[in-house]
Motif scaffolding. Structure first.
Motif, PDB file in Angstrom:
ATOM      1  N   MET A   1     -21.265  35.103  21.904  1.00 15.92           N
ATOM      2  CA  MET A   1     -21.079  36.206  20.968  1.00 15.92           C
ATOM      3  C   MET A   1     -19.602  36.275  20.587  1.00 15.92           C
ATOM      4  SD  MET A   1     -23.772  37.924  20.096  1.00 15.92           S
ATOM      5  CE  MET A   1     -25.345  38.600  20.633  1.00 15.92           C
ATOM      6  N   GLY A   2     -19.335  36.552  19.327  1.00 14.41           N
ATOM      7  CA  GLY A   2     -17.962  36.624  18.847  1.00 14.41           C
ATOM      8  C   GLY A   2     -17.962  36.643  17.335  1.00 14.41           C
ATOM      9  N   GLY A   3     -17.277  35.681  16.717  1.00 16.02           N
ATOM     10  CA  GLY A   3     -17.283  35.565  15.272  1.00 16.02           C
ATOM     11  C   GLY A   3     -16.453  36.632  14.579  1.00 16.02           C
ATOM     12  N   VAL A   4     -16.634  36.706  13.269  1.00 11.03           N
ATOM     13  CA  VAL A   4     -15.888  37.669  12.459  1.00 11.03           C
ATOM     14  C   VAL A   4     -16.159  39.100  12.921  1.00 11.03           C
ATOM     15  CG1 VAL A   4     -15.719  38.642  10.131  1.00 11.03           C
ATOM     16  CG2 VAL A   4     -15.740  36.180  10.432  1.00 11.03           C
TER      17      VAL A   4
ATOM     18  N   THR B   1      -6.483  40.347  13.018  1.00 12.03           N
ATOM     19  CA  THR B   1      -6.876  39.131  13.751  1.00 12.03           C
ATOM     20  C   THR B   1      -7.870  38.283  12.967  1.00 12.03           C
ATOM     21  OG1 THR B   1      -8.703  40.236  14.920  1.00 12.03           O
ATOM     22  CG2 THR B   1      -6.516  40.275  15.957  1.00 12.03           C
ATOM     23  N   ASN B   2      -8.064  38.589  11.683  1.00  9.00           N
ATOM     24  CA  ASN B   2      -9.045  37.862  10.886  1.00  9.00           C
ATOM     25  C   ASN B   2      -8.756  36.361  10.871  1.00  9.00           C
ATOM     26  OD1 ASN B   2      -9.886  37.612   7.365  1.00  9.00           O
ATOM     27  ND2 ASN B   2     -11.170  37.274   9.120  1.00  9.00           N
ATOM     28  N   GLY B   3      -9.764  35.572  11.220  1.00  8.95           N
ATOM     29  CA  GLY B   3      -9.633  34.124  11.245  1.00  8.95           C
ATOM     30  C   GLY B   3      -9.377  33.557  12.621  1.00  8.95           C
ATOM     31  N   ILE B   4      -9.169  34.421  13.615  1.00 13.90           N
ATOM     32  CA  ILE B   4      -8.808  33.899  14.942  1.00 13.90           C
ATOM     33  C   ILE B   4      -9.968  33.168  15.605  1.00 13.90           C
ATOM     34  CG2 ILE B   4      -9.366  36.006  16.247  1.00 13.90           C
ATOM     35  CD1 ILE B   4      -6.774  35.419  17.885  1.00 13.90           C
TER      36      ILE B   4
ATOM     37  N   GLY C   1     -18.947  31.823  13.076  1.00 11.28           N
ATOM     38  CA  GLY C   1     -19.651  32.469  11.972  1.00 11.28           C
ATOM     39  C   GLY C   1     -19.428  33.959  11.986  1.00 11.28           C
ATOM     40  N   TRP C   2     -20.383  34.686  11.452  1.00 10.33           N
ATOM     41  CA  TRP C   2     -20.288  36.143  11.428  1.00 10.33           C
ATOM     42  C   TRP C   2     -20.321  36.737  12.841  1.00 10.33           C
ATOM     43  CZ3 TRP C   2     -23.833  38.625   7.105  1.00 10.33           C
ATOM     44  CH2 TRP C   2     -23.147  38.607   5.886  1.00 10.33           C
TER      45      TRP C   2
ATOM     46  N   MET D   1     -14.637  40.237   5.770  1.00 16.84           N
ATOM     47  CA  MET D   1     -13.547  39.279   5.953  1.00 16.84           C
ATOM     48  C   MET D   1     -14.063  37.839   5.901  1.00 16.84           C
ATOM     49  SD  MET D   1     -11.317  41.204   8.945  1.00 16.84           S
ATOM     50  CE  MET D   1     -12.663  41.355  10.104  1.00 16.84           C
ATOM     51  N   ASP D   2     -13.214  36.949   5.440  1.00 15.52           N
ATOM     52  CA  ASP D   2     -13.528  35.523   5.369  1.00 15.52           C
ATOM     53  C   ASP D   2     -13.443  34.913   6.764  1.00 15.52           C
ATOM     54  OD1 ASP D   2     -13.322  32.625   4.907  1.00 15.52           O
ATOM     55  OD2 ASP D   2     -13.068  33.183   2.816  1.00 15.52           O
ATOM     56  N   ILE D   3     -14.388  34.060   7.093  1.00 11.20           N
ATOM     57  CA  ILE D   3     -14.381  33.394   8.398  1.00 11.20           C
ATOM     58  C   ILE D   3     -13.073  32.643   8.617  1.00 11.20           C
ATOM     59  CG2 ILE D   3     -15.450  31.524   9.741  1.00 11.20           C
ATOM     60  CD1 ILE D   3     -18.136  32.403   8.525  1.00 11.20           C
ATOM     61  N   LEU D   4     -12.516  32.064   7.547  1.00 16.69           N
ATOM     62  CA  LEU D   4     -11.272  31.297   7.669  1.00 16.69           C
ATOM     63  C   LEU D   4     -10.064  32.178   7.951  1.00 16.69           C
ATOM     64  CD1 LEU D   4     -11.700  28.827   4.666  1.00 16.69           C
ATOM     65  CD2 LEU D   4     -11.996  28.304   7.093  1.00 16.69           C
ATOM     66  N   GLY D   5     -10.148  33.462   7.618  1.00 13.02           N
ATOM     67  CA  GLY D   5      -8.993  34.340   7.733  1.00 13.02           C
ATOM     68  C   GLY D   5      -8.201  34.379   6.448  1.00 13.02           C
TER      69      GLY D   5
END
Length: 853
Positions: A475-478, A485-488, A524-525, A598-602
């Motif tokens: 479990m994790g993701g965006v 921390t977006n993209g981490i 992913g999400w 937020m974008d997965i890439l950050g």
């Protein structure tokens, strides 16, 4: 290891009275049948004024035959649980269907009618011309298509491969019905076709069906004899500047086509140079010097003259250093040859790719069809592997010297519009170093084990092929990120295979490639983790590497900077992929403050500021055994897997898992329009609103609504593409998350027809609200969804990932079975209720990307 595949022991090749060649391979490993008809004509068979007509005919045979009206082909196929498509290449056109085994005759009948009895209705032709013209415009927005088309136009001066398969705007507009019929009758005759059928069928039944569907021989007078390509004696250079964010380069060297004895060594050479993370170009230009974001090599060996291609994406400031290093690596092989380890690894990779292709019926059919059409005998696939094995280091050096030289180079570079970099032939000559002297149907139970530390292990046996797949899910993701921390999570996932405490990134890549395997991080999400597949003989070694990657990732600062640059490049490259950018912008507007916006890439800002300690802290917060599911599927023994996993992970201590619980996003009550200006040929837009979650019963009806609206037999495709010619690319989208997801309609169209396209989408949605769906539509959608669901779970890798994610989400490892039962139980009333609940044509988010101001 022997390459003989169990699935290929029965292979029938018949030359039927009609002239049709049939290749039939019974294979009962899954209740699926793949059927393909290869017509031995493609863009290379066209006159200059006919450029693109093969591709246009590929489109048009879906638009009506003597027995099926426009739109009925896809409806019948999808309504039977299958899928249908086609593609045109330089040398052939392939129509392919995959069906559940009980419906294979429907698919074969439709294919036969398409290639023998297409009607080419004039109105449909004019509408489809608009679709193809949109496809041409779409290709002009893609750096990859532009790069490939320009390279082939530069490398071939006479041979028809110089023209794009899709043709030109001028030629497509000029096609008359008489032109199309002339070409169709000239080339589309049984003697110029190969039918390939692979799957759960009886050979004698297939033969009978083919004889009934292709009852008569017909004249096939067409001859193909294009002018020979002259020998290239001088360097060729083409430099373009376009509105892209990155620099794209491609180089091609003339080589022989299929059937020449050198092609096997050239295939091995392309592996050594540019396939896999431990290939020479990847190691020296990407991993060590970080001169490129990506680089690859391949050997294009068609029926006509071939091309050895090297492609890369990079920053313009690195263009000349990258070219110099590529040229140096080529000359190094000429001077010193290749090592035995490199040679054996490359051969093993080519051999293992062959094995992995056997996991699906489509893969087998493609392999057999390709050898039958290009080499005249499908059985020659066995010779190919033997000849690959026979390649020597001396032969690699010989073909490098023979073909990869400066005077035979065609180089294409696409620079960003604002780039100040200049490149001329004299500079290229100076960069090239001195030239060296060259002298199932079997279903197995899933075993579930939970270790004392909370790690969940799932094991499923499948001994059909000597391979296995692994998937690790946390479990994790965006969903667990914040704007800061977006993209981490994506950054962490990419770093997992970039070195451990025991092995550097290069060492790790080499170990994996030496086993002809694959190991990659994903995010992913809602989750992140690692997936991989290997030959089963490397089970112990690969599991040891997996344990290192999971338990001892290095997060090396130098590697981190390389990965950071790749992520930043990927963020920039989104503007080169406007369809992807449109969806990202849609999420941003729709989900508002929820993490899914937020974008997965950050973002460039967040990705630029992450430190190794940030990554380590994030990783060790979520990468704990009680948050981990490990799925293993393939040629394995469950008891042996359990013992290995206990040995490698049993002493890993539990951690405390605290997952955030974000507030759910709220649907927009009125239209919200966002625009992003891009200098592109088309405008890409998404119109939609909030959807549902992976836990909601509504998702099954929403999935079926997707099937009713999408696909070649779907309402949107028929109304907006087939009838109105508004777009080449359009579809209905829906995505569920642990929290509320989305639905939307995506389309790419011209700026001139944008308003009409948006209004047409809203009209179709309102019609859906007013009239709902029919029982017939629901039946077709169920067949399509269930058929494609089975088709999508053919490989060990697909099954392992699905099991791991479903178990981690709390749906259960056997959720795939539950899902199918839920889909079967959906009623028309339930779908219509979901339409009323979610579809909001007057309250929506509309995101526009392109020339929108």
């Amino acid at each position: 290891m022997g390459i003989k595949a169990r699935a290929a022991e029965e292979l029938y090749i018949w030359h039927l009275p009609s002239g049709l060649t049939a290749v039939v391979q019974p294979n009962d490993s899954a209740p699926v049948v793949a059927m393909q008809i290869w017509v031995k004509t493609g863009s290379s068979h066209e006159e200059e004024k006919e450029a693109g007509i093969s591709h246009f005919i590929e489109h048009m045979v879906f638009k009506g035959t003597e027995h099926f009206k426009a739109g009925e082909v896809a409806k019948l196929i999808e309504g039977s649980g299958g899928s249908i498509n086609a593609y045109t290449s330089f040398d052939y056109t392939v129509f392919h269907v995959i069906m559940p085994r009980l419906k294979w005759k429907i698919g074969l009948r439709i294919l036969a009618d398409m290639v023998l009895h297409a009607t080419f209705d004039p109105k449909e032709m004019e509408s489809e011309k608009q679709v193809v013209l949109e496809e041409i415009r779409k290709d002009k927005d893609s750096p990859y298509y532009m790069l490939s088309d320009t390279l082939f136009a530069t490398a071939y001066k006479v041979y028809p491969y110089r023209r794009p398969i899709i043709g030109y705007t001028k030629t497509v507009k000029s096609f008359t019905r008489a032109d199309v019929l002339h070409y169709y009758h000239k080339w589309y005759c049984p003697a110029n076709m190969v039918a390939v059928i692979v799957g759960d069928v009886k050979a004698n039944e297939v033969k009978t069906a083919l004889e009934e569907l292709f009852p008569q021989a017909s004249d096939c007078p067409a001859q193909f004899s294009p002018s020979a390509e002259p020998v290239q004696r001088k360097l060729r250079l083409k430099v373009l500047q376009k509105p892209f964010k990155e620099t794209y380069l491609a180089m091609g060297f003339p080589i022989p086509g299929i059937g020449h004895p050198d092609v096997y060594a050239l295939d091995v050479l392309s592996e050594i140079l540019g396939e896999g993370d431990s290939a020479r170009l990847n190691v020296n230009l990407k991993l060590k010097k970080a001169l490129v974001h990506s680089i690859a090599a391949y050997s294009f060996t068609p029926k006509g003259p071939g091309l050895f291609v090297i492609q890369a994406i990079l920053e313009d400031k690195n263009l000349k250093p990258a070219l110099k290093e590529i040229f140096s690596q080529i000359e190094r092989i000429k001077e010193k040859g290749v090592s035995l380890a490199e040679l054996e690894k490359a051969k093993l990779n080519l051999e293992s790719n062959f094995i992995y292709d056997q996991e699906t019926m489509e893969g087998w059919a493609r392999t057999l069809g390709s050898f039958q059409v290009t080499e005249g005998d499908a059985r020659k696939y066995k010779e190919y592997v033997d000849k690959i094995r026979a390649v020597t280091a001396a032969k690699i050096r010989e073909v490098t010297c023979k073909y990869l030289s400066l005077n035979k180079l065609s180089l294409v570079v696409i620079l960003p519009e604002e780039s100040q970099v200049e490149l001329n032939k004299q500079e290229i000559i100076s960069l090239w170093p001195a030239t060296a002297k060259c002298e199932l149907r079997e279903e197995k139970k899933v075993h579930k084990f939970v270790l004392e530390n909370g790690l969940t292990l799932l094991v499923k046996e499948n001994h059909r092929l000597p391979t296995f797949a692994i998937s690790v899910a946390f479990m994790g993701g965006v969903r667990v990120e914040t704007p800061k921390t977006n993209g981490i999570c994506n950054f962490v996932a990419r770093m997992l295979t970039r070195g451990t405490k025991s092995h550097s990134a290069v060492e790790l890549a080499t170990l994996i490639d030496n086993m002809a395997g694959n190991l990659d991080g994903f995010s992913g999400w809602n989750t992140f983790g690692v997936t991989g597949h290997f030959l089963s003989r490397f089970f112990s070694q690969s599991m040891q590497l997996l344990a290192e990657v999971i338990r001892e990732p290095a997060f090396d600062p130098q590697e981190m900077e390389k990965v950071r640059n790749l992520i930043l490049a990927a963020i920039r490259q989104k503007e080169d992929r406007p369809s992807s950018l449109a969806i990202s912008e849609f999420y941003k507007a729709l989900f508002q403050s929820h993490p899914y916006h937020m974008d997965i890439l950050g973002t460039p800002e967040t990705v630029s500021q992450f430190t190794p300690e940030d990554l380590k802290q994030f990783y060790h917060t979520y990468a704990i055994p009680n948050n981990m599911v490990l799925a293993v599927v393939g040629d394995v023994d469950p008891k042996a897997v359990l013992k290995t996993v206990k040995d490698l992970f049993g002493d890993w201590p539990k951690g405390e898992l605290n997952l955030p619980n974000p507030l759910p996003p709220q649907p927009v009550p009125k239209p919200v329009v966002t625009k992003k200006e891009l200098n592109k040929e088309q405008v890409h837009f998404v119109l939609g609103n909030l959807g549902t979650t992976i836990y909601s019963e509504d998702k099954y009806a929403l999935t079926l609504l997707d099937a009713i609206l999408s696909g070649q037999g779907g309402r949107l495709f028929i109304e907006l593409r087939d009838k109105m010619g508004l777009a080449y690319a359009l579809t209905f989208l829906h995505r569920e998350g642990m929290d509320t997801g989305m639905w939307g309609v995506y389309m790419a169209t011209s700026k001139e027809r944008l308003k009409e396209a948006i209004t047409s989408v809203q009209t179709e949605l309102k019609r859906l609200l007013q009239k709902g769906i029919t029982q017939e539509e629901l039946k077709r959608a169920k067949e399509y969804v269930l058929g494609n669901f089975v088709i999508g779970l053919q490989t060990n890798s697909q099954q392992a990932l699905s099991m791991a994610l479903n178990e981690r989400y709390g749906l259960g490892y056997n959720y795939d079975e539950v899902y199918q039962q839920k889909i079967k139980a959906v009623t028309v009333k339930e779908v219509n209720a979901v339409i009323q609940r979610y579809i909001t044509p007057d309250a929506y988010v509309l995101t526009l990307v392109g020339r929108v101001n």
